[in-house]
Design a protein around this motif. Structure first.
Motif, PDB file in Angstrom:
ATOM      1  N   SER A 157       0.826  -1.207   0.000  1.00  0.00           N
ATOM      2  CA  SER A 157       0.000   0.000   0.000  1.00  0.00           C
ATOM      3  C   SER A 157       0.864   1.263   0.000  1.00  0.00           C
ATOM      4  CB  SER A 157      -0.921  -0.019   1.224  1.00  0.00           C
ATOM      5  OG  SER A 157      -1.673   1.182   1.299  1.00  0.00           O
ATOM      6  N   GLU A 158       1.870   1.314   0.877  1.00  0.00           N
ATOM      7  CA  GLU A 158       2.738   2.490   0.945  1.00  0.00           C
ATOM      8  C   GLU A 158       3.574   2.629  -0.321  1.00  0.00           C
ATOM      9  OE1 GLU A 158       4.293   5.939   2.604  1.00  0.00           O
ATOM     10  OE2 GLU A 158       2.598   4.696   3.224  1.00  0.00           O
ATOM     11  N   ALA A 159       4.022   1.497  -0.858  1.00  0.00           N
ATOM     12  CA  ALA A 159       4.829   1.555  -2.077  1.00  0.00           C
ATOM     13  C   ALA A 159       4.017   2.108  -3.251  1.00  0.00           C
ATOM     14  CB  ALA A 159       5.365   0.161  -2.408  1.00  0.00           C
ATOM     15  N   LEU A 160       2.777   1.670  -3.411  1.00  0.00           N
ATOM     16  CA  LEU A 160       1.943   2.178  -4.499  1.00  0.00           C
ATOM     17  C   LEU A 160       1.621   3.660  -4.306  1.00  0.00           C
ATOM     18  CD1 LEU A 160      -0.503  -0.811  -5.120  1.00  0.00           C
ATOM     19  CD2 LEU A 160       1.517  -0.155  -6.440  1.00  0.00           C
ATOM     20  N   ASN A 161       1.406   4.083  -3.055  1.00  0.00           N
ATOM     21  CA  ASN A 161       1.187   5.515  -2.810  1.00  0.00           C
ATOM     22  C   ASN A 161       2.408   6.337  -3.187  1.00  0.00           C
ATOM     23  OD1 ASN A 161      -1.435   5.216  -1.857  1.00  0.00           O
ATOM     24  ND2 ASN A 161      -0.783   4.932   0.269  1.00  0.00           N
ATOM     25  N   ASN A 162       3.614   5.828  -2.845  1.00  0.00           N
ATOM     26  CA  ASN A 162       4.833   6.543  -3.205  1.00  0.00           C
ATOM     27  C   ASN A 162       5.024   6.605  -4.716  1.00  0.00           C
ATOM     28  OD1 ASN A 162       5.494   7.016  -0.538  1.00  0.00           O
ATOM     29  ND2 ASN A 162       6.787   5.192  -0.364  1.00  0.00           N
ATOM     30  N   VAL A 163       4.692   5.506  -5.392  1.00  0.00           N
ATOM     31  CA  VAL A 163       4.812   5.497  -6.858  1.00  0.00           C
ATOM     32  C   VAL A 163       3.886   6.537  -7.472  1.00  0.00           C
ATOM     33  CG1 VAL A 163       4.380   4.118  -8.927  1.00  0.00           C
ATOM     34  CG2 VAL A 163       5.588   3.102  -6.990  1.00  0.00           C
ATOM     35  N   ALA A 164       2.650   6.583  -6.965  1.00  0.00           N
ATOM     36  CA  ALA A 164       1.684   7.533  -7.528  1.00  0.00           C
ATOM     37  C   ALA A 164       2.082   8.982  -7.249  1.00  0.00           C
ATOM     38  CB  ALA A 164       0.299   7.244  -6.962  1.00  0.00           C
ATOM     39  N   LYS A 165       2.700   9.254  -6.084  1.00  0.00           N
ATOM     40  CA  LYS A 165       2.996  10.634  -5.707  1.00  0.00           C
ATOM     41  C   LYS A 165       4.333  11.131  -6.247  1.00  0.00           C
ATOM     42  CE  LYS A 165       0.402  10.491  -1.348  1.00  0.00           C
ATOM     43  NZ  LYS A 165       0.502  10.558   0.130  1.00  0.00           N
ATOM     44  N   HIS A 166       5.355  10.265  -6.291  1.00  0.00           N
ATOM     45  CA  HIS A 166       6.704  10.767  -6.527  1.00  0.00           C
ATOM     46  C   HIS A 166       7.408  10.167  -7.744  1.00  0.00           C
ATOM     47  CE1 HIS A 166       6.216  12.366  -2.495  1.00  0.00           C
ATOM     48  NE2 HIS A 166       6.079  11.139  -2.003  1.00  0.00           N
ATOM     49  N   ALA A 167       6.961   9.004  -8.221  1.00  0.00           N
ATOM     50  CA  ALA A 167       7.770   8.302  -9.225  1.00  0.00           C
ATOM     51  C   ALA A 167       7.526   8.781 -10.650  1.00  0.00           C
ATOM     52  CB  ALA A 167       7.505   6.794  -9.138  1.00  0.00           C
ATOM     53  N   GLU A 168       6.398   9.480 -10.899  1.00  0.00           N
ATOM     54  CA  GLU A 168       6.027   9.866 -12.269  1.00  0.00           C
ATOM     55  C   GLU A 168       5.986   8.643 -13.174  1.00  0.00           C
ATOM     56  OE1 GLU A 168       8.500  12.972 -13.754  1.00  0.00           O
ATOM     57  OE2 GLU A 168       8.421  14.160 -11.899  1.00  0.00           O
ATOM     58  N   ALA A 169       5.420   7.557 -12.650  1.00  0.00           N
ATOM     59  CA  ALA A 169       5.377   6.296 -13.385  1.00  0.00           C
ATOM     60  C   ALA A 169       4.055   6.163 -14.128  1.00  0.00           C
ATOM     61  CB  ALA A 169       5.549   5.123 -12.425  1.00  0.00           C
ATOM     62  N   THR A 170       4.065   5.315 -15.146  1.00  0.00           N
ATOM     63  CA  THR A 170       2.847   5.039 -15.917  1.00  0.00           C
ATOM     64  C   THR A 170       2.218   3.709 -15.531  1.00  0.00           C
ATOM     65  OG1 THR A 170       4.151   3.981 -17.670  1.00  0.00           O
ATOM     66  CG2 THR A 170       3.718   6.364 -17.864  1.00  0.00           C
ATOM     67  N   ARG A 171       2.992   2.845 -14.862  1.00  0.00           N
ATOM     68  CA  ARG A 171       2.446   1.567 -14.420  1.00  0.00           C
ATOM     69  C   ARG A 171       3.330   1.029 -13.302  1.00  0.00           C
ATOM     70  NH1 ARG A 171       5.422  -2.687 -16.084  1.00  0.00           N
ATOM     71  NH2 ARG A 171       6.964  -2.319 -17.730  1.00  0.00           N
ATOM     72  N   ALA A 172       2.800  -0.015 -12.633  1.00  0.00           N
ATOM     73  CA  ALA A 172       3.545  -0.678 -11.563  1.00  0.00           C
ATOM     74  C   ALA A 172       3.233  -2.164 -11.603  1.00  0.00           C
ATOM     75  CB  ALA A 172       3.192  -0.091 -10.201  1.00  0.00           C
ATOM     76  N   ASP A 173       4.196  -2.958 -11.174  1.00  0.00           N
ATOM     77  CA  ASP A 173       4.037  -4.411 -11.096  1.00  0.00           C
ATOM     78  C   ASP A 173       4.224  -4.846  -9.647  1.00  0.00           C
ATOM     79  OD1 ASP A 173       3.705  -4.653 -13.833  1.00  0.00           O
ATOM     80  OD2 ASP A 173       5.868  -4.793 -14.187  1.00  0.00           O
ATOM     81  N   VAL A 174       3.325  -5.695  -9.181  1.00  0.00           N
ATOM     82  CA  VAL A 174       3.394  -6.221  -7.812  1.00  0.00           C
ATOM     83  C   VAL A 174       3.377  -7.743  -7.889  1.00  0.00           C
ATOM     84  CG1 VAL A 174       2.283  -6.369  -5.549  1.00  0.00           C
ATOM     85  CG2 VAL A 174       2.223  -4.221  -6.830  1.00  0.00           C
ATOM     86  N   THR A 175       4.387  -8.360  -7.246  1.00  0.00           N
ATOM     87  CA  THR A 175       4.489  -9.818  -7.210  1.00  0.00           C
ATOM     88  C   THR A 175       4.590 -10.253  -5.758  1.00  0.00           C
ATOM     89  OG1 THR A 175       5.633  -9.851  -9.340  1.00  0.00           O
ATOM     90  CG2 THR A 175       5.803 -11.814  -7.973  1.00  0.00           C
TER      91      THR A 175
END
Length: 403
Positions: free
Chosen positions: A323-341
């Motif tokens: 949960s925290e990792a996805l929030n950080n990606v959305a706020k700071h990473a300027e990413a277009t997608r994420a993968d969770v395994t």
């Protein structure tokens, strides 16, 4: 007869110290005759003077080995009963310390205990010499008219030695306590190992207690404040739908209150999920991660292989890490997608979160990543992050689980 308190305490300590020395004398003295017996049989075996020596030799040798272990238990009882010092029960493989005490150190203490008791007996005999000399009869006293002078010296010397016996006995007991604790007590490495085990148990208890408290808060919010907000929103919605003849200003106030009540419900739902999501308890980590991926503000590709559920505390850590990792990606990473395994590999639960953002994340900077590291370490987990400038960023968490 009233005995002064100080003298009474001295007599009580002297009685304890003498009992301690008297109880230790047979325990320390039994090794010497066994050694002498084994030595004579060994000499007879080597020089061939006795045909039975090779066979008899094994009797004292076996008794010496048995005594090395058995006397340790007797010493533990002696220290506990007479000095109040509780020595640990040594394991069988810790033979070196038991042999060192019962074979080498013990006989030395036996000599000191024998000297102390002999000194006490001699001092008592000398101090009371004027009394028991009368048992020899009047004729002996007439034949040895100058006996009072040497007996007077003996009495004085005996009284002086008796005055020194409590200090000597106390010093011997303190020395035995120090040596016994050092040799038969817990070693430094064992003490550190026990300390680590205690800290691990206490930390696990703290983690479980904190998780239970979060569950309680989530339950109270869900069953209390959230239900009241839902009832308020329903009443406001009903008022907005039925009260058509109200002035425009009143209808506007009701609409704004209805909207704010629904927003408060959404915020409270997010807060409850942040404390401890109910789906994690009911359906497990797989379903909880699916809910996170569905609610994420960017596309998330989720892949899980969790055939067996882990401990609740471990699943909670894995959930909050994602949960925290996805929030950080959305706020700071300027990413277009994420993968969770998330996969279960034996006794390890591995979670990997990857994004195609700009990278440059450092666990040492920022309270969010520091919080993740601390949360992972609370269950003895491992945290690794690779985030070169320009991306991609990969965060790997490995959590030990026993179920």
């Amino acid at each position: 007869m009233n005995i002064p308190p100080r003298l009474r305490r001295t007599l009580v300590r002297l009685r304890r110290d003498l009992l301690f020395a008297a109880a230790g004398l047979p325990l320390h003295g039994i090794i010497a005759p066994l050694f002498l017996w084994a030595l004579t049989q060994l000499i007879g075996t080597l020089d061939g003077s006795s045909s039975a020596a090779p066979i008899v030799f094994w009797a004292p040798a076996s008794l010496l080995v048995i005594a090395a272990y058995g006397l340790t238990e007797a010493q533990r009882w002696r220290f506990r009963a007479l000095c109040g010092m509780d020595l640990p029960r040594l394991r069988f493989r810790e033979a070196k310390r038991q042999f060192a005490y019962n074979w080498l150190i013990g006989p030395l203490f036996g000599v000191l205990e024998l000297l102390l008791l002999a000194l006490l007996g001699t001092a008592l005999a000398a101090a009371t010499s004027m009394l028991w000399i009368w048992t020899l009869g009047a004729q002996w006293r007439l034949d040895h008219r100058g006996y009072t002078t040497p007996l007077g010296y003996a009495t004085v010397a005996g009284l002086l030695v008796l005055a020194a016996v409590p200090a000597l006995a106390g010093a011997l007991v303190r020395l035995e306590n120090i040596v016994g604790r050092a040799v038969l007590g817990v070693s430094r490495s064992e003490e550190l190992r026990q300390r680590v085990d205690d800290l691990t148990v206490s930390r696990a208890g703290a983690v479980d207690a904190a998780d239970a408290e979060r569950r309680r808060i989530e339950r109270d919010l869900h069953d209390g404040a959230q239900q009241r907000l839902v009832a308020l929103a329903l009443n406001l919605g009903l008022a907005k739908a039925t009260l058509k003849d109200l002035p425009p200003e009143a209808r506007q106030v009701i609409e704004e209150a209805h909207r704010e009540a629904k927003e408060s419900i959404e915020e409270l739902n997010s807060l409850v999920r942040g404390l401890h999501p109910a789906v994690l308890d009911e359906l497990g980590l797989d379903a909880a991660l699916s809910g996170l991926a569905a609610r994420a503000p960017l596309p998330v590709r989720l892949w899980t292989d969790l055939p067996v559920r882990a401990a609740p505390a471990v699943e909670a850590v894995a959930y909050f890490v994602v949960s925290e990792a996805l929030n950080n990606v959305a706020k700071h990473a300027e990413a277009t997608r994420a993968d969770v395994t998330a996969t279960r590999l034996g006794e390890i639960l591995r979670v990997v979160v990857t994004d195609d953002g700009v990278g440059g994340a450092e666990p040492s900077r920022g309270s969010g990543l520091k919080g993740l590291v601390q949360r992972v370490r609370s269950v003895d987990g491992a945290f690794r992050m690779s985030s070169p400038v320009g991306g991609p960023t990969t965060m790997t968490v490995e959590l030990p689980c026993t179920t």
